[in-house]
Scaffold this motif. Structure first.
Motif, PDB file in Angstrom:
ATOM      1  N   SER A 297      -2.015   3.584  -0.931  1.00 14.00           N
ATOM      2  CA  SER A 297      -1.597   2.494  -0.049  1.00 14.00           C
ATOM      3  C   SER A 297      -0.907   3.046   1.185  1.00 14.00           C
ATOM      4  CB  SER A 297      -0.634   1.560  -0.760  1.00 14.00           C
ATOM      5  OG  SER A 297      -1.243   1.022  -1.891  1.00 14.00           O
TER       6      SER A 297
ATOM      7  N   ASP B 261      -6.734  -2.486   1.064  1.00 10.55           N
ATOM      8  CA  ASP B 261      -5.853  -1.897   0.048  1.00 10.55           C
ATOM      9  C   ASP B 261      -5.985  -2.668  -1.262  1.00 10.55           C
ATOM     10  OD1 ASP B 261      -3.986  -0.520  -1.319  1.00 10.55           O
ATOM     11  OD2 ASP B 261      -2.261  -1.134  -0.130  1.00 10.55           O
ATOM     12  N   GLU B 262      -6.781  -2.116  -2.156  1.00  8.65           N
ATOM     13  CA  GLU B 262      -7.050  -2.772  -3.446  1.00  8.65           C
ATOM     14  C   GLU B 262      -7.362  -4.258  -3.285  1.00  8.65           C
ATOM     15  OE1 GLU B 262      -4.877  -1.644  -6.793  1.00  8.65           O
ATOM     16  OE2 GLU B 262      -4.080   0.191  -5.914  1.00  8.65           O
TER      17      GLU B 262
HETATM   18 MG   LIG Z   1      -1.152   0.699  -3.720  1.00  7.89          MG
END
Ligand SMILES: [Mg+2]
Ligand SMILES: Nc1ncnc2c1ncn2[C@@H]1O[C@H](COP(=O)(O)OP(=O)(O)OP(=O)(O)O)[C@@H](O)[C@H]1O
Ligand SMILES: Nc1ncnc2c1ncn2[C@@H]1O[C@H](COP(=O)(O)OP(=O)(O)OP(=O)(O)O)[C@@H](O)[C@H]1O
Ligand SMILES: [Mg+2]
Lengths: 270, 322, 235, 248, 248
Positions: D47, D167-168
């Motif tokens: 991240s 991010d994910e």
């Molecule tokens: Mg993360």
């Protein structure tokens, strides 16, 4: 007086009628006295942490007569508004706190004395000529300060036109004095002797406006039904008038403010 | 703190320069303003004279030690009253919180095992009790502390019970603060993730066991910062002792002023004392808060997202005081 | 109990005066508190320091002391708080305009003191907006001002309502102190007056005064509880 | 798909959080039109890497260049950079008080100063593209997670970014909704958008990525085409990680 | 593995949340030693079903019997029932202020009135069994998600339950940790524990379940052995759901 303070004190040093308050106090060798802590000349707690003033001295004369040493007194602050309560509830044994004798109070408690006759007056700034007496408040422009729950506050209400915009109440007269000095109010009203105390401290700023407009005889408050104790105090006061200790108490305390002591008032044995 | 950096970016060189210039200008303006609006008028009135300040700040002044002796006594009395009040508020508040939570679950019970009239009686009783505690909480939370203290000091003797003024103050503060603490703890317990109580129920703990062993300890932990803030409130509120002639710091200050005639100076000193002590306490609360959110010995209360109830009582507790 | 009827006008007057000062102080505190809150979240460190300093000083001082400084420090600075004699307002709230400045002093004290708590309540609202909202806004290229205006503030005020309400309730209760600082005729001073000077029985007066305060605080508290519960559900 | 010319270049980037070394000498170059998938265990710095690219997180040392320019530190230039790099978060982060359409048009109107009407039109087109044009006037809370994430993608696309960071994006979604989001992402990839995607969705990595990057403890451990990476991870750590993820 | 004799029986169970019909005439019987996996889209009522079985959620109508007895409504009897039905939550719900070992021994000591020493010994054995005996004195927050969930299983087992309920035990976990929890569950299943498991882990359903139950909109739509269910779902809804879940 210092060297003879211990003379005639101690449990059983004096004899009182069995079951009387005097006997109880003498046996216990302890007494609780209500006085003011913020009244220069009468009862003020100084930096030493002990109250000083005329009320305090008068109380000490009575205590001495009870055969109790001075250092056994427990001083309890009795601001104007709680004086009856502390007597009725038994928080204190007697109250000496610039306590005006009046009929309404006599409904709940009893008074010995008077031991001094004061009168309500008005303090203004030195250069103020517009206020000459209580009647000056009637036109509704002048603002006056007193203390919550006090007799003078009630009395002055008779003269002011609009309470909300003319009357200020604080918890102490010191605040009134500061308000007068700062110009937020035009006058402070209470008993002349209290005002004289402030004037003595700061003659350049304040003066009295006119004559006393009430009579305020100061008494010693005790429980309503305790006639024996009241009589005892009255006797003690009369003795003090006679032997000069009353006059000495005044000269050492409030007398320094330039207030008149006058002749000894006659005690009122009702 | 980390929240703030989320709102804007780390300043770059230009922004830092601007800030520097801006704050220099602002400082100068502030100083000039302070000089003309505060220093000059006070100085004209002689408020900076050593005659007024000496007894407070000059050890060689004849009154210095007497004055500080008195202030010391007053501060000690303040601390005594605050300590007694907070301890008794904690005890009463905890009991009240547990009582209210228990009553809440009790009012939901049907008492199916018992005879019908008895079960109705029990249900009515628990509803009534819960209503009564609720009303008490609302009333005492809704009254000003000054008024509560005043009522206690005037009311108790009315019914023939009289104590030292210290105890009136402590009782008055306790009545009010125990209710607040009870609400803090209750919202702490209700703000815990529902899973904690469910997990406790799932292994067969009774409602009382759940409250005592699972919810309360965690609520104490989460609410520790709020409880410390409440201490600040109590400390400030002891100053209300003046209305019943308790000799705490402010009252003694008043007596000193009566002799020395330096109100502004004395109040400045007392204000500084309160600010220092209370600021230290709030720093402690913050520190504890940070420790807690790092150690996480309570379920799911990350620092940035306290449960809504907790948020409320926290701000309430800091908002209440006088 | 007859005092409640005999002196109804006194109770009502006290209630009315307390209400007036509360309304005025609430407005003042909200305005000042909002300014402080903006200072406290601004990216400029000195402004933040000013906001933080203010909050730390006023939150940690007893209101009694603040009251004192307003009532006796302001005069020492040569001010009778005449800036509060706001033309139209002073005809609505007559005490604002009188020559007796203690109502104004009390107002100043309540505003200064409460503003610190208002600031914190507003800030807690900003803190309650999930960090992701502000990050998303930044990642779109919104500036600090745009971020506050379009994203954070529109959401934070909801989270601020409940803490703000608590602050206002606390302020109403704190206003009980003004009676001890020269404001004649508010609820608390009425209590004192009736029991000490006029010697009425304590219990009925206590009941009357309590009702006066509870009328203001309890419904507001109940309203806040409602709002809080609704918000909790919406989450 | 890669055109060779790099759009994002990280050179010896280091990032510390206090004592924690979160990015440890990371160098990486992403070409125009390239799709890079970043995987790695929790806490490995994925991240942070993503956030460093649009400077949501300033770095401690090293340089990042975007489209030939080093990342600006502040002001207008930074806002412009951000508007050119779309970002999609794990938790959607839609503006909760604005409608779907307002979410999408806020950036174009306030940052790019587009005309509201024009922005609105383009916004609707984008919502249509991600398959939720009919929800334009609802609020985020009224949508499912999958729908919200598609709105978030549309919001980023509305700024006409040169690159997109994810991010994910699917890990907060219920399993049935993962597919719909991945579909949108796959189609974006196939249209030549430059993308950096942190994800655990190995299927997506396999089909859509040009390169897979494996991170561990803040270091960039492997950088390989997906086929090669999955078939034959070079490092022990990657092997270990893959074995855990793929067994069940 | 099924012994035929039913341990949990739901008969025409209905549950309303206000106007929402969450369980719609659900009947289900779980035999001793049986492992039943419940799947279905989000909001279909899986969790509610699970929670109804140990009465964390009271039902609106119908009956549930456990071990031949209808579920008690409150008081001691309910506490006893709950101690006989272990429950494992999606979010672990370990008691955050107690150590791992205290978490495991609290129930036995306070509910079953076991001796602390004995409970401690058995607790350590259970922790050993789920592979985390060495963490006994840590606090939950110091453990990874996978470890926490294994503690939660140990905590439930410490009550020596007759059945275990799992509500999405792995969906809050990072992907690398899912395996370790499923391993523990698989071994439990193979030892003959009666289990009701809500999960999206199709691998687990395939290997370990005796039956798969598919729920949608509060209704029990299918009930079949896993092989049959995955190969050939009868209903349209199940087919649709499976296609969404299995594609990526
Ligand atoms: Mg993360
Ligand atoms: N603002 C911060 N302050 C301090 N530490 C941080 C901060 N943000 C992240 N970290 C730490 O930096 C490390 C890397 O975090 P990062 O979020 O980049 O990891 P990740 O690979 O994305 O993990 P995940 O898969 O859990 O999202 C972690 O140990 C994290 O705790
Ligand atoms: N306490 C409650 N009050 C009101 N509605 C509820 C409550 N609990 C659940 N519901 C609703 O009941 C429905 C079924 O919920 P349930 O949690 O059983 O579904 P689920 O199949 O477990 O879904 P998921 O996969 O998202 O966990 C949902 O629509 C949910 O919103
Ligand atoms: Mg569920």
């Amino acid at each position: 007086g210092g060297d003879d303070a211990d003379e005639g004190t101690g449990a059983g040093s004096k004899s009182f009628a069995a079951g009387s308050t005097m006997e109880r106090l003498n046996k216990a060798q302890a007494i609780k006295i209500g006085t003011k802590f913020d009244q220069p000349g009468f009862g003020q707690k100084g930096l030493s942490g002990k109250p000083e003033g005329f009320d305090v001295e008068v109380a000490k004369i009575i205590v001495k007569e009870l055969g109790i040493p001075e250092d056994k007194i427990e001083w309890i602050e009795a601001p104007s508004k709680v004086r009856e309560d502390v007597i009725v509830n038994g928080t204190v044994d007697l109250v000496a706190a610039t306590y005006t004798i009046n009929d309404k109070r006599k409904e709940r408690i009893a008074f010995a004395g008077p031991y001094y006759e004061a009168g309500q007056n008005i303090m203004v700034k030195k250069d103020d000529t517009s206020i000459t007496g209580p009647d000056s408040f009637k036109d509704g422009t002048k603002k006056v300060c007193s203390v919550t729950g006090s007799t003078p506050a009630e009395e002055i209400k008779k003269y002011v036109k609009d309470v909300a915009t003319q009357l200020v109440l604080f918890d102490t007269y010191d605040k009134c004095r500061d308000a007068l000095k700062g110009g937020q109010v035009d006058a402070v009203t209470t008993d002349n002797v209290i005002l004289l105390g402030y004037i003595a401290k700061d003659e350049a700023s304040f003066k009295l406006a006119g004559e006393n407009f009430t009579k305020e005889p100061y008494g010693i408050g005790v429980k309503k039904e305790d006639t024996d104790f009241r009589t005892f105090i009255n006797d003690t006061l009369e003795k003090a008038y006679a032997d000069g200790s009353w006059k000495k108490a005044w000269d050492d305390t409030a007398g320094k403010f330039g207030a008149e002591l006058g002749s000894a008032p006659t005690v009122n044995r009702y | 703190m980390s929240q703030q950096s989320v709102l804007y970016d780390v300043p770059g060189p230009r922004q830092r320069r601007l800030t520097l210039i801006g704050s220099a200008v602002a400082t100068v303006l502030l100083l000039v303003g302070a000089y003309f609006l505060i220093y000059r008028p006070l100085n004209d009135k002689g408020q900076f004279s050593m005659e007024l300040w000496g007894p407070l700040v000059d050890p060689s002044n004849e009154n210095f030690s007497l004055v500080w002796d008195r202030i010391g006594t007053g501060f000690q009395n303040t601390l005594t009253a605050a300590a007694l009040a907070i301890v008794s508020s904690l005890v009463v508040g905890t009991l009240l919180a547990v009582l209210r939570i228990q009553l809440k679950s009790l009012t939901r019970r049907r008492f199916t095992g018992l005879a019908t009239p008895l079960s109705y009686l029990l249900r009515g009783l628990s509803t009534l009790l819960s209503a009564v505690t609720r009303v008490c909480v609302e009333v005492f939370r809704g009254l000003p502390v000054v008024i509560t203290i005043f009522f206690v000091a005037r009311g108790f003797p009315e019914f023939g019970v009289s104590f030292d003024t210290l105890w009136y103050l402590v009782i008055g503060l306790t009545i009010y603060n125990s209710v607040v603490i009870a609400e803090i703890l209750r919202s702490g317990m209700e703000g815990l993730p529902g899973g904690q109580a469910e997990a406790a129920a799932a292994i067969g703990l009774s409602p009382l066991q759940t409250t005592r062993m699972i919810l309360l300890p965690q609520a104490f932990r989460i609410m520790l910062p709020a409880l410390i803030s409440q201490l600040v409130v109590v400390l400030k509120d002891t100053s209300l002792g003046f209305i019943i002639s308790y000799e705490e710091t402010l009252n003694i200050g008043k007596q000193i002023i009566g002799v020395l005639d330096n109100p502004i100076q004395v109040y400045v000193v007392i204000a500084v004392m309160f600010i220092v002590v209370n600021y230290a306490l709030s720093k402690l609360a913050q520190y504890v808060q940070r420790r807690l959110s790092r150690g996480r010995k309570t379920a799911g209360t990350p620092a940035q997202d306290p449960p809504p109830a907790a948020l409320m009582s926290q701000s309430e507790s800091t908002g209440q005081g006088i | 109990m007859s005092v409640l009827i005999d002196k109804f006008d006194v109770f009502a007057g006290g209630f009315w005066l307390t209400l007036q000062i509360c309304v005025l102080a609430a407005v003042g505190a909200l305005i000042l508190g909002a300014v402080l809150a903006v200072l406290r979240i601004s990216p400029v460190p000195p402004l933040r320091a000013v906001g933080t300093g203010y909050v730390n000083v006023f939150r940690n001082m007893p209101l009694t002391v603040v009251m004192f400084f307003a009532a006796f420090g302001l005069p020492a600075l040569g001010s009778n708080a005449d800036f509060l004699r706001i033309p139209v307002l002073d005809s609505l709230f007559s005490r604002l305009g009188t020559d007796l400045p203690y109502f104004r002093f009390a107002l100043v004290a309540l505003v200064l003191y409460t503003a610190a708590f208002v600031c914190e309540a507003l800030r807690s609202g900003v803190n309650a907006v999930p960090a992701g909202q502000a990050e998303a806004a930044r990642s779109l290229g919104l500036t600090f001002g745009q971020n506050l205006r379009y994203v954070v503030l529109p959401q934070s005020w909801k989270a601020s309502i409940v803490p703000l309400g608590s602050v206002i309730i606390a302020m109403i209760k704190n206003s009980a102190l003004v009676g001890f600082f020269g404001v004649v005729g508010d609820l608390s001073q009425t209590a004192d007056q009736l029991t000490s000077a006029e010697g009425y029985a304590f219990v009925p007066v206590a009941i009357g005064i309590s009702i006066g305060y509870l009328i203001m605080t309890v419904p507001l508290g109940a309203l806040l509880d409602r709002i809080e519960k609704r918000q909790a559900v919406a989450r | 798909m890669t055109t060779g010319e790099p759009l994002i270049v990280l050179d010896s980037v280091n990032k510390w959080f206090g004592p924690l070394h979160v990015l440890d000498d990371v160098s990486l170059s992403v070409g125009r039109g390239e799709v890079v998938v970043v995987i790695g265990p929790s806490g490995s710095g994925k991240s942070t890497l993503c956030r460093a690219i649009n400077r949501l997180e300033p770095i401690s040392s090293g340089t990042i260049t975007f489209d030939g320019q080093p990342l600006p530190a502040e002001g207008k230039a930074l806002a412009k950079l951000r508007s050119e790099v779309g970002m999609v978060f794990q938790s959607f982060n839609l503006f909760a008080h604005k409608t779907i359409l307002e979410n999408v048009t806020l950036g174009p109107v306030k940052v790019r100063k587009e005309k509201p009407a024009a922005a609105r039109e383009r916004g609707l087109a984008l919502l249509d593209r991600v398959g939720i044009a009919n929800q334009a006037d609802k609020f985020p809370a009224q949508l499912s997670g999958g729908q919200q994430q598609r709105v978030a993608i549309a919001r980023a696309l509305a700024m006409q970014p040169k690159a997109m960071l994810f991010d994910e994006p699917t890990s907060a979604l219920d399993p049935e909704m993962v597919g719909e989001v991945l579909d949108v992402m796959t189609s974006l990839a196939s249209e030549g958008m430059t993308m950096v995607v942190v994800t655990h969705e190995m299927g997506f990595a396999r089909h859509a990525a040009n390169r897979v990057i494996f991170m561990a403890d803040g270091q960039l451990v492997e950088d390989a085409p997906p086929a090669e990476f999955f078939a034959n991870p070079r490092s022990e750590r990657a092997r270990d990680f893959l074995s855990k993820i793929l067994t069940h």
